[in-house]
Design an enzyme around this catalytic site. Structure first.
Site, mmCIF file in Angstrom:
data_model
loop_
_atom_site.group_PDB
_atom_site.id
_atom_site.type_symbol
_atom_site.label_atom_id
_atom_site.label_comp_id
_atom_site.label_asym_id
_atom_site.label_seq_id
_atom_site.Cartn_x
_atom_site.Cartn_y
_atom_site.Cartn_z
ATOM 1 N N SER A 12 58.336 97.195 8.165
ATOM 2 C CA SER A 12 59.239 96.666 7.302
ATOM 3 C C SER A 12 58.852 95.377 6.505
ATOM 4 O O SER A 12 59.615 94.720 5.623
ATOM 5 C CB SER A 12 60.421 96.028 8.053
ATOM 6 O OG SER A 12 60.049 95.312 9.158
ATOM 7 N N TYR B 252 69.768 96.856 20.626
ATOM 8 C CA TYR B 252 69.094 97.078 19.308
ATOM 9 C C TYR B 252 68.438 98.374 19.232
ATOM 10 O O TYR B 252 68.098 99.048 20.006
ATOM 11 C CB TYR B 252 68.067 96.127 19.242
ATOM 12 C CG TYR B 252 67.093 96.367 18.091
ATOM 13 C CD1 TYR B 252 66.998 95.662 16.935
ATOM 14 C CD2 TYR B 252 65.790 97.109 18.111
ATOM 15 C CE1 TYR B 252 66.387 95.976 15.667
ATOM 16 C CE2 TYR B 252 65.010 97.414 17.022
ATOM 17 C CZ TYR B 252 65.316 96.717 15.912
ATOM 18 O OH TYR B 252 64.560 96.732 14.594
ATOM 19 N N GLN C 227 66.498 98.281 11.320
ATOM 20 C CA GLN C 227 65.560 97.634 10.327
ATOM 21 C C GLN C 227 66.074 98.008 8.942
ATOM 22 O O GLN C 227 65.648 97.345 7.829
ATOM 23 C CB GLN C 227 64.172 98.227 10.681
ATOM 24 C CG GLN C 227 63.111 97.875 9.657
ATOM 25 C CD GLN C 227 61.819 98.038 10.412
ATOM 26 O OE1 GLN C 227 61.347 97.512 11.440
ATOM 27 N NE2 GLN C 227 61.104 99.033 9.923
ATOM 28 N N GLU D 222 78.816 96.300 -19.493
ATOM 29 C CA GLU D 222 78.434 97.585 -18.821
ATOM 30 C C GLU D 222 77.448 97.653 -17.913
ATOM 31 O O GLU D 222 77.961 98.556 -16.618
ATOM 32 C CB GLU D 222 77.754 98.439 -20.194
ATOM 33 C CG GLU D 222 78.874 98.894 -21.407
ATOM 34 C CD GLU D 222 78.363 99.729 -22.166
ATOM 35 O OE1 GLU D 222 78.693 100.566 -22.871
ATOM 36 O OE2 GLU D 222 77.256 98.860 -22.810
ATOM 37 N N THR E 252 100.410 97.505 -19.185
ATOM 38 C CA THR E 252 100.208 98.285 -17.975
ATOM 39 C C THR E 252 100.085 99.687 -18.372
ATOM 40 O O THR E 252 100.566 100.182 -19.401
ATOM 41 C CB THR E 252 101.726 98.152 -17.109
ATOM 42 O OG1 THR E 252 102.769 98.639 -18.084
ATOM 43 C CG2 THR E 252 102.088 96.805 -16.767
ATOM 44 N N HIS E 253 99.409 100.454 -17.527
ATOM 45 C CA HIS E 253 98.659 101.685 -18.012
ATOM 46 C C HIS E 253 98.017 101.584 -19.273
ATOM 47 O O HIS E 253 97.820 102.570 -19.962
ATOM 48 C CB HIS E 253 99.925 102.827 -18.146
ATOM 49 C CG HIS E 253 101.018 102.712 -16.843
ATOM 50 N ND1 HIS E 253 100.853 103.504 -15.809
ATOM 51 C CD2 HIS E 253 102.102 101.898 -16.780
ATOM 52 C CE1 HIS E 253 101.722 103.460 -15.046
ATOM 53 N NE2 HIS E 253 102.475 102.198 -15.684
HETATM 54 N N1 ARG Z 1 60.964 94.876 12.162
HETATM 55 C C1 ARG Z 1 62.282 95.047 13.134
HETATM 56 C C2 ARG Z 1 63.622 94.890 12.043
HETATM 57 O O1 ARG Z 1 63.591 94.715 11.142
HETATM 58 C C3 ARG Z 1 62.298 93.804 14.124
HETATM 59 C C4 ARG Z 1 62.691 94.144 15.436
HETATM 60 C C5 ARG Z 1 62.145 94.751 16.162
HETATM 61 N N2 ARG Z 1 62.392 95.175 17.525
HETATM 62 C C6 ARG Z 1 62.017 96.117 18.292
HETATM 63 N N3 ARG Z 1 62.480 96.165 19.402
HETATM 64 N N4 ARG Z 1 61.035 97.138 17.948
HETATM 65 O O2 ARG Z 1 64.746 95.006 12.737
#
Ligand code: ARG
Length: 471
Positions: free
Chosen positions: A34, A328, A333, A301, A166-167
């Protein structure tokens, strides 16, 4: 580059610890990285790390000299990033790993202590939240500027009459200032949605660690306060899996874009020669490479066009989150790119809208001419029949319909119909009716709270300045 790569390679296995024999495959590194988008979070991540390290020292979890080294190392990294001296590589997944690895490189063993009592899960949630919070503040400022442009134009157009639609059919005469102030109100609600979202997001995930909290004696209240949060989030599992702050920000952004898009649509229509209500400024329009007569409303636009892009970022994150179990998951990510893209484009559109509105020129005569054409004082005639002749509104509506038919047939505006002809349609109509049929009278008569009469609009304008532009 190769040298940097192989160096980072070794460090990757340091971070994972001992359980991996082989390095990730090249394609795995690509999907996993990332860094190319989350490097934006570098300064927020460093701020967070400094606060975390200070807290670790205050709570006796690391030594003073270790904290000092960490603080110094993080400041060096900050400078390296600012001066474009920092090496990014997809050998390391994200900005959090990049900074930690570089810290260890710079200060040695003390650097290895920074990750005590935290996880990238609470780290990423916290630094991203800080980023989102800053973006919301920027957007609030930009909305205020757009409101400023609208109010600026409204100030000189209280008595400018245009047909309200309107419309998209001419309906009743309105003041241009009143029309512009409608957008000021819409943007005002946008602001309050953002303020609301800011209030809810302002609790710190830091210290939730991976998901279950930590056995170290940390002080989450201290870190929350130092990072500008009201307090820590209550539940460690929620803290690392919550992305409501992304969703709320993106949904608010989508609504703002919808408002800007409706305004943009009006600008496109108004600039078209059939309407000719506005002259587009050179600064916010383009010509055609082939048709010399053209002046195109590209700015409007593009605002209209980018609305889909921002709204789809909202759907993107909404859909990404929908099936995720607590806590998580790596899917999360995927929350950042849509957010960055949406907010970059939102900020751009707000800036463009501000300039475009401020510089547009209104063709007062063209607006008035169209207002004259559309029998838009017909409601005033019906209301007059109710008030002066005691005719029930439904009947008054029907009589007025006949009057409009007559006007259409003889190509007259309502106030140009002879009294004798009115009488042929309904003998209760007198000379007095002519008073209410002019655009000016019609406008002035709508003096109910929130209405379009210039007197009311003047007050509304004053209120708008006090509500939206002061403070
Ligand atoms: N690069 C990860 C993100 O943006 C960070 C968290 C990673 N955590 C893990 N348990 N792999 O979400």
């Amino acid at each position: 580059m190769n040298k940097a790569k192989s160096k980072k390679n070794k460090q990757t296995s340091h971070i994972w610890g001992g359980r991996f024999k082989k390095d990730s495959s090249e394609i795995m590194k690509i999907i996993n990285a990332s860094i190319w988008f989350d490097k934006k979070l570098a300064f927020h991540d460093i701020a967070l790390s400094k606060v975390h390290s200070n807290m670790l020292w205050n709570k006796g979890i690391i030594l003073n000299k270790e904290n000092k080294k960490i603080q110094k190392g993080l400041s060096i990294i900050e400078k390296e990033i600012s001066n474009n001296k920092f090496v990014f590589s997809d050998e390391l997944e994200d900005i959090h790993m990049h900074i930690e690895v570089r810290l260890i490189e710079l200060i040695g063993d003390a650097g290895k202590k920074l990750h005590t009592a935290r996880s990238r899960n609470d780290q990423v949630a916290t630094s991203f939240k800080m980023w989102v919070r800053d973006e919301l503040d920027l957007v609030l400022e930009l909305i205020k500027k757009v409101q400023g442009s609208l109010i600026f134009q409204a100030q000189s157009n209280i008595n400018t009459i245009l047909p309200g639609f309107t419309h998209l059919q001419p309906a009743q005469p309105i003041s241009l200032a009143h029309h512009l102030l409608a957008y000021v109100e819409m943007l005002g609600r946008d602001k309050s949605r953002i303020e609301d979202a800011k209030e809810r997001l302002n609790k710190s995930p830091l210290g939730a660690a991976a998901l279950a909290g930590t056995s170290f004696p940390i002080d989450r209240f201290a870190t929350a306060k130092a990072l500008g949060f009201k307090k820590p989030m209550e539940n460690s599992i929620d803290a690392v899996s919550d992305r409501d702050f992304v969703l709320e920000s993106l949904s608010s952004a989508s609504i703002i874009m919808v408002h800007l898009s409706r305004l943009a649509e009006e600008i496109v229509i108004w600039a078209s020669p059939g309407f000719n209500f506005i002259n587009l400024p050179d600064t916010f329009s383009t010509g055609s490479s082939i048709m010399p007569q053209k002046r195109n409303p590209d700015a409007a636009e593009l605002i209209r066009g980018k609305t889909g892009r921002v709204a789809s970022s909202f759907y993107n994150v909404l859909t990404m989150l929908k099936g995720l179990p607590l806590a998580y998951s790596k899917d999360m990510q995927e929350d950042k790119e849509p957010f960055f893209d949406a907010f970059d484009n939102l900020k751009l559109c707000l800036k463009v809208a501000e300039g475009l509105i401020r510089e547009v020129e209104f063709n007062v005569e063209a607006m008035k001419s169209m207002a004259d054409l559309g029998y838009i004082t017909a409601t005033d005639l019906a209301d007059w029949l109710v008030k002066e002749c005691n005719i029930p509104f439904r009947d008054a509506h029907s009589i007025t319909g006949k009057v409009v038919k007559h006007a259409e047939k003889h190509k007259l505006t309502l106030d140009k119909i002879a009294v004798e002809d009115f009488k042929k349609i309904d003998k209760r109509i007198t000379n007095e009716v002519l008073k209410v049929l002019s655009l000016k009278n019609s406008l002035e008569s709508r003096d109910s709270y929130g209405g379009t009469s210039p007197k009311v609009v003047k007050k509304a304008l004053k209120n708008a300045v006090n509500t939206w532009l002061k403070s």
